[in-house]
Design an enzyme around this catalytic site. Structure first.
Site, PDB file in Angstrom:
ATOM      1  CE  LYS A 121       3.832 -12.242   0.894  1.00 18.52           C
ATOM      2  NZ  LYS A 121       2.711 -11.627   1.057  1.00 18.52           N
ATOM      3  CG  ASP A 139       4.706  -9.260   5.516  1.00 18.68           C
ATOM      4  OD1 ASP A 139       5.403  -8.604   6.278  1.00 18.68           O
ATOM      5  OD2 ASP A 139       3.653  -9.988   6.203  1.00 18.68           O
TER       6      ASP A 139
END
Length: 208
Positions: A121, A139
């Site tokens: 991420k 996320d």
């Protein structure tokens, strides 16, 4: 080719957040951004921006972080949480960037995510924001919104990334994932989402 549902959803997001949505982390350089993203783990962007206001005056380069005193850096970033691990990873990361990458931050997700303190991420957020290269950062907001809008049925970030990549045109990946983050942060919240004000509620699985 994106279908009509996706086009209409992201036209709505564009009306909310503008044609070019902005990352809410403050930064002036590549290392500023990367450190800010690392600090944002389990922490709000607002808190990170408060911390980095003074942090970025003290640590301006990759070399500054590589030479940092661990306890001093810990004090600077204490309020972002998990400060010991974050401090250790930032210093280790910058030492590697100096020694192995000549002080340049890689522009490939697959390379970045192998470095200390950087998961997929974090790498995807950085590459999409700083280098403007196609990348989808998954996320908690993206997980929630993508499930509610029927873009995926998975909770696994890696599967969700693949599902979204199959639905969105690559040139839109960076912009679209940021739209999803902002929409999840301010409208499609985990608790008390603003469904009554949502123009795309008919597409939402909460409506079914």
């Amino acid at each position: 080719m994106e279908d009509e549902k996706i086009i209409s959803i992201f036209q709505y997001f564009e009306s909310l957040f503008g044609k070019m949505p902005k990352c809410e982390l403050d930064y002036a350089s590549d290392i500023d951004l990367l450190v800010a993203i690392i600090l944002s783990a389990q922490c709000t962007d607002k808190r990170v921006n408060t911390v980095t206001r003074t942090l970025f005056q003290k640590y301006r380069t990759i070399g500054d972080y590589a030479d940092a005193n661990t306890s001093e850096l810990e004090k600077e970033i204490y309020s972002t949480g998990f400060y010991r691990n974050k401090s250790k990873n930032i210093i280790a990361l910058c030492k590697i960037l100096q020694k192995q990458f000549q002080g340049k931050i890689p522009d490939e997700v697959c390379v970045l995510e192998k470095l200390p303190g950087i998961g997929r991420k974090t790498a995807s957020v950085f590459v999409a924001e700083f280098y403007n290269k196609p990348a989808i950062a998954v996320d908690t907001h993206v997980i929630r919104v993508s499930n509610r809008l029927g873009f995926t049925t998975s909770k696994n970030p890696y599967i969700i990334e693949k599902d979204l990549a199959g639905l969105w045109s690559p040139q839109n990946w960076g912009r679209y994932h940021l739209y999803m983050v902002l929409f999840g942060r301010y409208y499609c919240k985990a608790i008390s989402p603003k469904c009554e004000d949502c123009a795309i509620y008919t597409h939402c699985n909460k409506n079914k």
